[in-house]
Design a protein around this motif. Structure first.
Motif, mmCIF file in Angstrom:
data_model
loop_
_atom_site.group_PDB
_atom_site.id
_atom_site.type_symbol
_atom_site.label_atom_id
_atom_site.label_comp_id
_atom_site.label_asym_id
_atom_site.label_seq_id
_atom_site.Cartn_x
_atom_site.Cartn_y
_atom_site.Cartn_z
ATOM 1 N N TRP A 53 105.504 79.705 110.656
ATOM 2 C CA TRP A 53 106.195 79.461 111.925
ATOM 3 C C TRP A 53 106.121 80.691 112.829
ATOM 4 C CZ3 TRP A 53 111.436 76.594 110.599
ATOM 5 C CH2 TRP A 53 111.136 75.345 110.062
ATOM 6 N N THR A 54 105.785 80.464 114.079
ATOM 7 C CA THR A 54 105.773 81.524 115.089
ATOM 8 C C THR A 54 106.450 81.007 116.349
ATOM 9 O OG1 THR A 54 103.684 80.869 116.156
ATOM 10 C CG2 THR A 54 103.527 82.280 114.190
ATOM 11 N N ASN A 55 106.544 81.862 117.351
ATOM 12 C CA ASN A 55 107.179 81.453 118.606
ATOM 13 C C ASN A 55 106.418 80.339 119.316
ATOM 14 O OD1 ASN A 55 109.188 83.301 118.232
ATOM 15 N ND2 ASN A 55 108.259 84.892 119.496
ATOM 16 N N TRP A 56 105.147 80.148 118.924
ATOM 17 C CA TRP A 56 104.348 79.108 119.582
ATOM 18 C C TRP A 56 104.260 77.830 118.752
ATOM 19 C CZ3 TRP A 56 102.367 84.226 119.849
ATOM 20 C CH2 TRP A 56 102.413 84.782 121.142
ATOM 21 N N THR A 57 104.954 77.791 117.628
ATOM 22 C CA THR A 57 104.909 76.594 116.793
ATOM 23 C C THR A 57 105.567 75.423 117.510
ATOM 24 O OG1 THR A 57 104.950 77.893 114.752
ATOM 25 C CG2 THR A 57 105.636 75.589 114.597
ATOM 26 N N ASN A 58 104.857 74.299 117.595
ATOM 27 C CA ASN A 58 105.433 73.070 118.136
ATOM 28 C C ASN A 58 105.921 72.253 116.950
ATOM 29 O OD1 ASN A 58 106.047 70.581 119.266
ATOM 30 N ND2 ASN A 58 104.386 70.689 120.764
ATOM 31 N N PHE A 59 107.228 72.281 116.713
ATOM 32 C CA PHE A 59 107.779 71.668 115.519
ATOM 33 C C PHE A 59 107.616 70.152 115.488
ATOM 34 C CE2 PHE A 59 110.236 75.661 115.930
ATOM 35 C CZ PHE A 59 109.899 76.221 114.711
ATOM 36 N N CYS A 60 107.394 69.562 116.647
ATOM 37 C CA CYS A 60 107.256 68.106 116.702
ATOM 38 C C CYS A 60 105.847 67.647 116.354
ATOM 39 C CB CYS A 60 107.643 67.592 118.084
ATOM 40 S SG CYS A 60 109.346 67.970 118.532
ATOM 41 N N TYR A 61 104.898 68.541 116.253
ATOM 42 C CA TYR A 61 103.511 68.172 115.966
ATOM 43 C C TYR A 61 102.948 69.019 114.823
ATOM 44 C CZ TYR A 61 103.485 65.376 120.218
ATOM 45 O OH TYR A 61 103.750 64.421 121.158
ATOM 46 N N LEU A 62 103.751 69.220 113.785
ATOM 47 C CA LEU A 62 103.259 69.955 112.624
ATOM 48 C C LEU A 62 102.292 69.081 111.833
ATOM 49 C CD1 LEU A 62 106.584 71.567 111.346
ATOM 50 C CD2 LEU A 62 104.722 72.712 112.534
ATOM 51 N N PRO A 63 101.270 69.671 111.207
ATOM 52 C CA PRO A 63 100.335 68.871 110.402
ATOM 53 C C PRO A 63 101.058 68.235 109.219
ATOM 54 C CG PRO A 63 99.992 71.219 110.034
ATOM 55 C CD PRO A 63 100.929 71.103 111.199
ATOM 56 N N PRO A 64 100.617 67.045 108.798
ATOM 57 C CA PRO A 64 101.269 66.351 107.677
ATOM 58 C C PRO A 64 101.262 67.212 106.414
ATOM 59 C CG PRO A 64 99.678 64.924 108.781
ATOM 60 C CD PRO A 64 99.470 66.298 109.341
ATOM 61 N N SER A 65 102.408 67.240 105.726
ATOM 62 C CA SER A 65 102.522 68.044 104.505
ATOM 63 C C SER A 65 103.610 67.451 103.619
ATOM 64 C CB SER A 65 102.870 69.492 104.850
ATOM 65 O OG SER A 65 103.272 70.198 103.705
ATOM 66 N N PRO A 66 103.370 67.372 102.300
ATOM 67 C CA PRO A 66 104.416 66.874 101.404
ATOM 68 C C PRO A 66 105.588 67.844 101.267
ATOM 69 C CG PRO A 66 102.536 67.666 100.144
ATOM 70 C CD PRO A 66 102.114 67.674 101.582
ATOM 71 N N SER A 67 105.381 69.090 101.706
ATOM 72 C CA SER A 67 106.419 70.108 101.561
ATOM 73 C C SER A 67 107.247 70.308 102.828
ATOM 74 C CB SER A 67 105.784 71.449 101.165
ATOM 75 O OG SER A 67 105.073 71.334 99.982
ATOM 76 N N LEU A 68 106.790 69.795 103.939
ATOM 77 C CA LEU A 68 107.495 70.027 105.195
ATOM 78 C C LEU A 68 107.315 68.843 106.139
ATOM 79 C CD1 LEU A 68 109.079 71.935 107.084
ATOM 80 C CD2 LEU A 68 106.887 72.863 107.850
ATOM 81 N N LYS A 69 108.410 68.338 106.633
ATOM 82 C CA LYS A 69 108.357 67.248 107.602
ATOM 83 C C LYS A 69 109.485 67.418 108.606
ATOM 84 C CE LYS A 69 108.295 62.212 108.103
ATOM 85 N NZ LYS A 69 108.431 60.904 107.407
ATOM 86 N N ILE A 70 109.126 67.428 109.897
ATOM 87 C CA ILE A 70 110.111 67.491 110.967
ATOM 88 C C ILE A 70 109.819 66.347 111.941
ATOM 89 C CG2 ILE A 70 111.017 68.843 112.896
ATOM 90 C CD1 ILE A 70 110.335 71.363 111.369
ATOM 91 N N VAL A 71 110.808 65.523 112.163
ATOM 92 C CA VAL A 71 110.663 64.407 113.112
ATOM 93 C C VAL A 71 111.555 64.683 114.305
ATOM 94 C CG1 VAL A 71 110.975 61.928 113.460
ATOM 95 C CG2 VAL A 71 110.120 62.778 111.270
ATOM 96 N N CYS A 72 110.978 64.536 115.505
ATOM 97 C CA CYS A 72 111.717 64.781 116.742
ATOM 98 C C CYS A 72 111.989 63.459 117.457
ATOM 99 C CB CYS A 72 110.933 65.706 117.675
ATOM 100 S SG CYS A 72 110.426 67.255 116.901
#
Length: 608
Positions: A53-72
């Motif tokens: 994660w960085t200041n430019w991370t768009n949390f609503c468009y993270l690549p699919p991952s079984p370890s991390l999921k964020i839905v906006c």
């Protein structure tokens, strides 16, 4: 006709604008929720799955991952799923060496204070992250919650009764933790479809449940013999029988599947099936001290020989009876000699004189702390030798500490020798400072009690053949002062003050790495700090005039700017305004990520 075309064009334009606005509203989080996610990252002590994660991370468009999921949804987080790789109570054995609980600084209350600010959160899943401590009652502030999964952590205490206030909750999974006591009345959870409380230490009373429940997994507790006479056996057998009947069909199905599997390794015992959760098994308790050691600190002993206790004869043989030709120097703690073990390994032996007589058994707690000083970014301890008085053989007088020997020089050597200096471009300097920061983090939080006041001078940052930074001459937790009786003896009077002093010295180190100037006096440091502050205000051209000329053209401006700003923060006269070591690491890692992106985009030819 022309008017119709214009109207149609205007309608299409308006439609495009509306679609763009809808897209933006669903695809970008509000700034406040962005900040909340970064706070969660920090409170969870930067687990591996969140380190990108960085200041430019768009949390609503993270690549699919079984370890991390964020839905906006409507610019707000509606689902947050984070799966770590830490151990859990059911996986702890005597030989467990993997990452377990979070450090002693972790606060469950602080974490949920932040999480409850995600007012639209419907799905919260925090699995195998090393969470420990009681689940706070304030969890009921997550009014919209539909799914709560806190599997495989070290959460203890009773399940808060406030959990029954979730009107929309459909799934509650708290399995494989350290919950105890009775289960609160859950009949108010009218929408609950799934409940899994297996692998805890819950009481004998069966929970009151809603009629809507479709899937149940509760581990029946083991009764103590002395309690048998006081318990209604018929009621217990009836409850257990009911649970077995409910799970019978599911158990049968799982057994059929298990028979088809060829993998019979130990990991099969930890599958998260309902059948496993229904089985009666005891869960060993985790070692409390291990909670202080984050995952990134578990590489301490990699590549090092086993820690051992040396005899005086072995120490004398290694140093050739402390021959003057092997004398390496002396500091405030003691004399240092070069030595060779029987297997040919080159070591450094430090001689520490105890100011007061100590019984060897009283030194054991100190030796226990000493044996843990093994980390990739420390000059690690390989062993020790305790010497007793000749006239009092049961009383210790001297301790010899055997360290690994680093022969490639110090960071000062590299920054003051023009030939070596050419090797250290900006990426290499960043890697060295991050290594030093990780070493300090280990000393502060990786062992208990933490070690502060570590004399983090540029001379004490040694570099091995791969230019890996190793801190030497850090504070040794031994009773070197008269009257000292605990591992805290050689620490400063206040841990907070000493911790911030280490941060200040890390700021000096950053200043020297950036400018190439070996400023040490307060007046020199103040002048250099002022120059850097002015250069930030002047932009790239101003910064170019202050930095070390030998690294020009090898750095991204944003990477350098971030590091300069943080060095200035570390050097704040007000110690309370200096950042924590975790903040230092986060910003340095962000800076090097920017640098790596700049390198990979072919900007090395762009000189600043």
């Amino acid at each position: 006709m022309e008017g119709f075309k214009l109207d149609r064009f205007g309608f299409c334009s308006l439609l495009c604008v509306i679609l763009m606005l809808v897209s933006v509203s669903n695809g970008q989080l509000s700034p406040s929720e962005n900040r909340i996610l970064f706070q969660v990252q920090k409170l969870l002590e930067y687990p591996e799955v969140l380190q990108s994660w960085t200041n430019w991370t768009n949390f609503c468009y993270l690549p699919p991952s079984p370890s991390l999921k964020i839905v906006c949804t409507n610019s707000r987080v509606s689902e947050l799923t984070i799966v770590g790789n830490r151990s859990s109570p059911s996986r702890i054995t005597k030989t467990t060496s993997g990452p377990q609980g979070l450090s002693g600084k972790f606060s469950m209350d602080a974490l949920f204070t932040v999480l409850t600010k995600l007012s639209n959160l419907k799905v919260l899943s925090l699995v195998s992250l090393g969470l420990w401590g009681p689940l706070p009652a304030k969890i009921n502030r997550l009014h919209s919650l539909e799914v709560l999964n806190l599997t495989s952590n070290f959460i203890s205490g009773e399940i808060p009764k406030q959990i029954s206030s979730f009107q929309n909750l459909t799934s509650l999974v708290l399995s494989d933790n350290l919950f105890n006591g009775s289960v609160p009345d859950l009949t108010a959870l009218s929408n609950l479809k799934e409940l899994n409380l297996g692998g805890n230490h819950l009481g004998l009373e069966f929970p009151s449940l809603s009629q809507s429940l479709e899937a149940l997994a509760v581990k029946p507790p083991v009764r103590k013999k002395e309690q048998e006479s006081g318990i209604n056996i018929g009621l217990i057998l009836g409850i257990i029988g009911g649970v077995i009947v409910i799970a019978g069909g599911i158990v049968l199905l799982i057994l059929i599947i298990v028979r088809r599997r060829t993998d019979t390794t130990e990991d099969a015992n930890y599958e998260r099936s309902i059948a496993d959760k229904m089985s009666v098994r005891s869960s060993p308790k985790p070692a409390i001290d291990s909670r202080r050691v984050p995952q990134t600190m578990r590489s301490a002993a990699i590549g090092l020989p086993r820690y051992r206790v040396f005899s005086l004869e072995e120490i004398e043989d290694a140093t050739n009876n402390f021959d003057s030709s092997n004398f390496m120097g002396e500091d405030s703690q003691g004399q240092l000699y070069k030595g060779w073990l029987v297997d040919g390994l080159v070591v450094a032996v430090k001689c520490l004189k105890l100011k007061q007589k100590h019984l060897p058994q009283n030194l054991m707690q100190h030796m226990e702390v000493l044996s843990k000083l093994r980390h990739r970014h420390l000059v690690s301890v390989l062993g020790h030798c305790i010497v007793t008085y000749q006239d009092h053989p049961n009383t210790a007088s001297t301790v010899f500490i055997v360290f690994e020997h680093i022969s490639n020089g110090s960071l000062r050597d590299y920054l003051t020798d023009w030939r070596k200096k050419e090797i250290l471009k900006w990426p290499q300097r960043m890697a060295i400072t991050i290594g030093a920061a990780r070493g300090i983090q280990f000393l502060h939080t990786g062992i208990a009690p933490g070690i502060y006041g570590n004399d983090l001078k540029i001379d004490n940052i040694l570099l091995d053949e791969t230019l890996t930074a190793k801190i030497s001459n850090y504070n040794i937790p031994l009773p070197l002062k008269t009257g000292s009786e605990s591992p805290l003896a050689n620490r400063l009077s206040s841990d907070d003050i000493a911790e911030k002093e280490d941060i200040y010295q890390l700021g000096i180190l950053l200043l020297q790495v950036i400018t190439g100037k070996m400023a040490t006096f307060t007046s020199e440091l103040d002048e250099l700090k002022l120059e850097l502050e002015k250069s930030l205000a002047e932009g790239p051209s101003g910064l170019r005039n202050v930095i070390d000329p030998s690294i020009r053209g090898t750095f991204a401006y944003e990477s350098m700017r971030t590091t300069v700003q943080f060095a200035i923060n570390c050097l704040s006269k007000d110690s309370t305004k200096r950042p924590s070591i975790e903040d230092v690491l986060w910003n340095l890692q962000y800076s090097i990520q920017v640098q790596e992106g700049w390198n990979s985009s072919g900007n090395l030819a762009t000189h600043m």
